[in-house]
Design a protein around this motif. Sequence first.
Motif, short mmCIF file in Angstrom:
data_model
loop_
_atom_site.label_atom_id
_atom_site.label_comp_id
_atom_site.label_asym_id
_atom_site.label_seq_id
_atom_site.Cartn_x
_atom_site.Cartn_y
_atom_site.Cartn_z
N ALA A 116 -5.18 -6.25 18.41
CA ALA A 116 -3.90 -5.58 18.67
C ALA A 116 -2.74 -6.58 18.59
O ALA A 116 -1.68 -6.26 18.05
CB ALA A 116 -3.92 -4.90 20.04
N HIS A 117 -2.95 -7.77 19.09
CA HIS A 117 -1.93 -8.83 19.05
C HIS A 117 -1.60 -9.19 17.59
O HIS A 117 -0.43 -9.24 17.20
CB HIS A 117 -2.45 -10.05 19.81
N LYS A 166 -10.51 -7.18 21.34
CA LYS A 166 -9.66 -6.00 21.13
C LYS A 166 -8.19 -6.39 21.30
O LYS A 166 -7.34 -5.98 20.51
CB LYS A 166 -10.04 -4.88 22.12
N GLU A 167 -7.93 -7.19 22.33
CA GLU A 167 -6.56 -7.66 22.58
C GLU A 167 -6.07 -8.52 21.42
O GLU A 167 -4.91 -8.41 21.01
CB GLU A 167 -6.50 -8.43 23.90
N TYR A 226 -2.68 -1.11 20.70
CA TYR A 226 -3.87 -1.35 21.51
C TYR A 226 -4.70 -0.09 21.77
O TYR A 226 -5.92 -0.11 21.61
CB TYR A 226 -3.54 -2.06 22.83
N GLU A 233 -8.56 0.38 20.86
CA GLU A 233 -9.50 0.81 21.91
C GLU A 233 -10.28 2.05 21.46
O GLU A 233 -11.50 2.11 21.59
CB GLU A 233 -8.74 1.09 23.21
N ASP A 238 -13.09 -7.31 25.60
CA ASP A 238 -11.67 -6.98 25.63
C ASP A 238 -10.82 -8.04 24.95
O ASP A 238 -9.82 -7.71 24.31
CB ASP A 238 -11.20 -6.78 27.08
N TYR A 271 2.68 -3.21 20.63
CA TYR A 271 1.38 -3.49 21.23
C TYR A 271 0.91 -2.30 22.05
O TYR A 271 -0.27 -1.94 22.01
CB TYR A 271 1.46 -4.76 22.10
#
Length: 184
Positions: A137-138, A133-134, A116, A120, A130, A112
């Motif tokens: 990435a998750h 985006k999180e 991430y 970003e 956000d 991660y």
Amino acid sequence: MLKNAKEVFAESLEKMLKKKTLDHVTVKDIVQDCGVSRQAFYYHFNDIYQLVEWIFKEQTFEALADNKDINTWQQGYHNILERMRQNRNFVYNVYRSISREYLETFMYRVLYEIIYPVVEDQSKGLIVDDKYKEFIAHFYSLAVVAIGMDWIRTGMKENPGEIAEKVAVLVKGDFKKALMKYSK
């Protein structure tokens, strides 16, 4: 080159894990091998698991070096897998000794931290919350962890370069595409 105490403890543990599983190594074994007191070990680490995590992080960050953006992360991922393969006994003995959940959680945190910043960077010029985006990435961190765990479970037989290439084919352009769909 002069080694710091953490590196000395790491070398000792790595040497021991070539012969036995983590659950058969004690702090006493490590400090005896290093010729230091238990207090010296506990000054740097709370337990052996924290030492294992430190080793994995150090090796991961070395393997990634300058491979942390959308154009080079594939090489970084390949480097990580190659290092794992080179340290096969260490990885297997950790894999067999600690819970799968612990190893997955550790791998997830490391991946991660890599994924991430790429997400970003890909979001530049877009207005994306956000939380999205999180989530991206998750999602990809979980997928890459699952691929890595399966690779370990099946004996690390597949070439790391081939795995990295397969993952890259699936991911190429997908961060940007997902970000655009979440964009306001």
